[in-house]
Design a protein around this motif. Structure first.
Motif, PDB file in Angstrom:
ATOM      1  N   LEU A  36     -24.123  16.487  -3.175  1.00  0.00           N
ATOM      2  CA  LEU A  36     -24.209  15.113  -2.687  1.00  0.00           C
ATOM      3  C   LEU A  36     -25.054  15.019  -1.420  1.00  0.00           C
ATOM      4  O   LEU A  36     -25.806  14.056  -1.233  1.00  0.00           O
ATOM      5  CB  LEU A  36     -22.803  14.563  -2.432  1.00  0.00           C
ATOM      6  N   GLN A  37     -24.932  16.002  -0.552  1.00  0.00           N
ATOM      7  CA  GLN A  37     -25.745  16.012   0.667  1.00  0.00           C
ATOM      8  C   GLN A  37     -27.230  16.081   0.320  1.00  0.00           C
ATOM      9  O   GLN A  37     -28.055  15.349   0.883  1.00  0.00           O
ATOM     10  CB  GLN A  37     -25.352  17.201   1.544  1.00  0.00           C
ATOM     11  N   LYS A  38     -27.565  16.952  -0.608  1.00  0.00           N
ATOM     12  CA  LYS A  38     -28.965  17.104  -1.004  1.00  0.00           C
ATOM     13  C   LYS A  38     -29.487  15.847  -1.686  1.00  0.00           C
ATOM     14  O   LYS A  38     -30.608  15.391  -1.410  1.00  0.00           O
ATOM     15  CB  LYS A  38     -29.108  18.308  -1.937  1.00  0.00           C
ATOM     16  N   ALA A  39     -28.668  15.266  -2.562  1.00  0.00           N
ATOM     17  CA  ALA A  39     -29.111  14.092  -3.318  1.00  0.00           C
ATOM     18  C   ALA A  39     -29.290  12.867  -2.439  1.00  0.00           C
ATOM     19  O   ALA A  39     -30.178  12.044  -2.677  1.00  0.00           O
ATOM     20  CB  ALA A  39     -28.112  13.789  -4.434  1.00  0.00           C
ATOM     21  N   THR A  40     -28.444  12.724  -1.419  1.00  0.00           N
ATOM     22  CA  THR A  40     -28.488  11.519  -0.582  1.00  0.00           C
ATOM     23  C   THR A  40     -29.258  11.710   0.717  1.00  0.00           C
ATOM     24  O   THR A  40     -29.520  10.734   1.423  1.00  0.00           O
ATOM     25  CB  THR A  40     -27.062  11.053  -0.230  1.00  0.00           C
ATOM     26  N   GLY A  41     -29.578  12.951   1.059  1.00  0.00           N
ATOM     27  CA  GLY A  41     -30.285  13.206   2.301  1.00  0.00           C
ATOM     28  C   GLY A  41     -29.408  13.127   3.532  1.00  0.00           C
ATOM     29  O   GLY A  41     -29.910  13.057   4.654  1.00  0.00           O
ATOM     30  N   ARG A  42     -28.094  13.165   3.345  1.00  0.00           N
ATOM     31  CA  ARG A  42     -27.159  13.146   4.474  1.00  0.00           C
ATOM     32  C   ARG A  42     -26.692  14.565   4.784  1.00  0.00           C
ATOM     33  O   ARG A  42     -26.598  15.408   3.897  1.00  0.00           O
ATOM     34  CB  ARG A  42     -25.943  12.284   4.163  1.00  0.00           C
ATOM     35  N   SER A  43     -26.367  14.804   6.042  1.00  0.00           N
ATOM     36  CA  SER A  43     -26.013  16.156   6.471  1.00  0.00           C
ATOM     37  C   SER A  43     -24.530  16.472   6.341  1.00  0.00           C
ATOM     38  O   SER A  43     -24.141  17.640   6.379  1.00  0.00           O
ATOM     39  CB  SER A  43     -26.444  16.374   7.924  1.00  0.00           C
ATOM     40  N   LYS A  44     -23.688  15.448   6.196  1.00  0.00           N
ATOM     41  CA  LYS A  44     -22.241  15.649   6.142  1.00  0.00           C
ATOM     42  C   LYS A  44     -21.648  14.914   4.947  1.00  0.00           C
ATOM     43  O   LYS A  44     -22.076  13.806   4.611  1.00  0.00           O
ATOM     44  CB  LYS A  44     -21.566  15.133   7.416  1.00  0.00           C
ATOM     45  N   ALA A  45     -20.640  15.536   4.320  1.00  0.00           N
ATOM     46  CA  ALA A  45     -19.960  14.914   3.182  1.00  0.00           C
ATOM     47  C   ALA A  45     -18.460  15.105   3.303  1.00  0.00           C
ATOM     48  O   ALA A  45     -17.993  16.180   3.688  1.00  0.00           O
ATOM     49  CB  ALA A  45     -20.457  15.513   1.871  1.00  0.00           C
ATOM     50  N   VAL A  46     -17.718  14.065   2.981  1.00  0.00           N
ATOM     51  CA  VAL A  46     -16.258  14.118   2.923  1.00  0.00           C
ATOM     52  C   VAL A  46     -15.850  13.699   1.517  1.00  0.00           C
ATOM     53  O   VAL A  46     -16.197  12.606   1.069  1.00  0.00           O
ATOM     54  CB  VAL A  46     -15.606  13.170   3.954  1.00  0.00           C
ATOM     55  N   LEU A  47     -15.128  14.553   0.812  1.00  0.00           N
ATOM     56  CA  LEU A  47     -14.686  14.255  -0.548  1.00  0.00           C
ATOM     57  C   LEU A  47     -13.271  13.696  -0.519  1.00  0.00           C
ATOM     58  O   LEU A  47     -12.404  14.224   0.181  1.00  0.00           O
ATOM     59  CB  LEU A  47     -14.726  15.516  -1.406  1.00  0.00           C
ATOM     60  N   LEU A  48     -13.039  12.649  -1.311  1.00  0.00           N
ATOM     61  CA  LEU A  48     -11.729  12.006  -1.336  1.00  0.00           C
ATOM     62  C   LEU A  48     -11.322  11.697  -2.769  1.00  0.00           C
ATOM     63  O   LEU A  48     -12.139  11.728  -3.686  1.00  0.00           O
ATOM     64  CB  LEU A  48     -11.750  10.723  -0.496  1.00  0.00           C
ATOM     65  N   ASN A  49     -10.031  11.386  -2.947  1.00  0.00           N
ATOM     66  CA  ASN A  49      -9.506  11.228  -4.296  1.00  0.00           C
ATOM     67  C   ASN A  49      -9.479   9.785  -4.795  1.00  0.00           C
ATOM     68  O   ASN A  49      -8.842   9.493  -5.806  1.00  0.00           O
ATOM     69  CB  ASN A  49      -8.099  11.833  -4.395  1.00  0.00           C
ATOM     70  N   SER A  50     -10.173   8.876  -4.109  1.00  0.00           N
ATOM     71  CA  SER A  50     -10.245   7.492  -4.584  1.00  0.00           C
ATOM     72  C   SER A  50     -11.316   6.733  -3.817  1.00  0.00           C
ATOM     73  O   SER A  50     -11.715   7.136  -2.715  1.00  0.00           O
ATOM     74  CB  SER A  50      -8.896   6.772  -4.409  1.00  0.00           C
ATOM     75  N   ARG A  51     -11.756   5.621  -4.396  1.00  0.00           N
ATOM     76  CA  ARG A  51     -12.734   4.770  -3.717  1.00  0.00           C
ATOM     77  C   ARG A  51     -12.130   4.146  -2.467  1.00  0.00           C
ATOM     78  O   ARG A  51     -12.780   4.085  -1.417  1.00  0.00           O
ATOM     79  CB  ARG A  51     -13.206   3.670  -4.670  1.00  0.00           C
ATOM     80  N   THR A  52     -10.893   3.681  -2.574  1.00  0.00           N
ATOM     81  CA  THR A  52     -10.264   3.067  -1.404  1.00  0.00           C
ATOM     82  C   THR A  52     -10.051   4.099  -0.299  1.00  0.00           C
ATOM     83  O   THR A  52     -10.171   3.783   0.885  1.00  0.00           O
ATOM     84  CB  THR A  52      -8.925   2.410  -1.780  1.00  0.00           C
TER      85      THR A  52
END
Length: 211
Positions: A36-52
């Motif tokens: 996701l970092q590579k695809a979006t060009g962002r340096s940080k990612a937080v994974l969560l179990n729902s959209r909310t």
């Protein structure tokens, strides 16, 4: 999605012995984060179990909570209800937005990079639920402080993964007021990663070549 590919991923995760997101040896969650970092060009990612959960983390990461107001475009009824539950008021949109939102599904997963390129808010919420493997989402950002706060929100609030068993506080200033369990499972992460990887591949051609 090919059933063979899905079965391969499920077998890999289940036979690894790592099915919880607090295991240090897990490789599925970091793998999805890097993708996701590579695809979006962002340096940080937080994974969560729902959209909310991702929306909550995107706001909490910026210190936005009960009693605050945010500017957001095109807020649907479900999001409005959740923000009201958080005590956050949505004002008329005149920018800048508190977060940008992308909902992925099989029809647009191959365009994640292009969709993310137009996002300008401090946090980018990417909803992965539409890929078909259960509720899942991510918050992408270049802000280390936003990332740290969002990461802490998903792990019962008061403790990070290094200290949750010993109950030793690592960063008292990052402790949110309420504890949540927004952690994504490695199994769902592996399937979402598979779907995104396959979406990024060029479509295979079939039939004889024309001379």
């Amino acid at each position: 999605m090919e059933l063979f590919d899905t079965a391969t991923v499920l077998t890999r995760v289940l036979t690894s012995g790592v099915v919880m997101s607090i295991e240090k040896s897990d490789r599925e969650l970091p793998g999805l984060e890097r993708l996701l970092q590579k695809a979006t060009g962002r340096s940080k990612a937080v994974l969560l179990n729902s959209r909310t959960g991702a929306i909550h983390a995107a706001l909490a990461g910026q210190g936005i909570g009960h009693g605050d107001s945010v500017a957001l475009p095109d807020v649907d009824a479900e999001t409005s209800a959740f923000l009201a539950w958080l005590g956050v008021t949505v004002t008329s949109y005149d920018g800048p937005a508190a977060y940008d939102h992308i909902a992925l599904d099989p029809t647009n997963a191959d365009r994640l990079g292009a969709l993310a390129a137009g996002a300008t808010a401090p946090a980018l919420v990417v909803d992965l639920t539409g890929l078909g493997f259960g509720p899942a989402a991510a918050v992408l950002t270049d802000d280390p402080k936003l990332w740290a706060r969002a990461e802490r929100l998903k792990i019962f609030g008061a403790y990070d993964l290094r200290t949750m068993w010993t109950q030793e506080e690592a960063d008292a200033d990052l402790v949110p007021g309420v504890q949540f369990n927004y952690r994504l499972s490695p199994l769902v992460a592996a399937c979402a990663r598979m779907a995104l990887t396959q979406a990024a591949r060029p479509a295979a051609t079939s039939g004889a070549k024309q001379s």
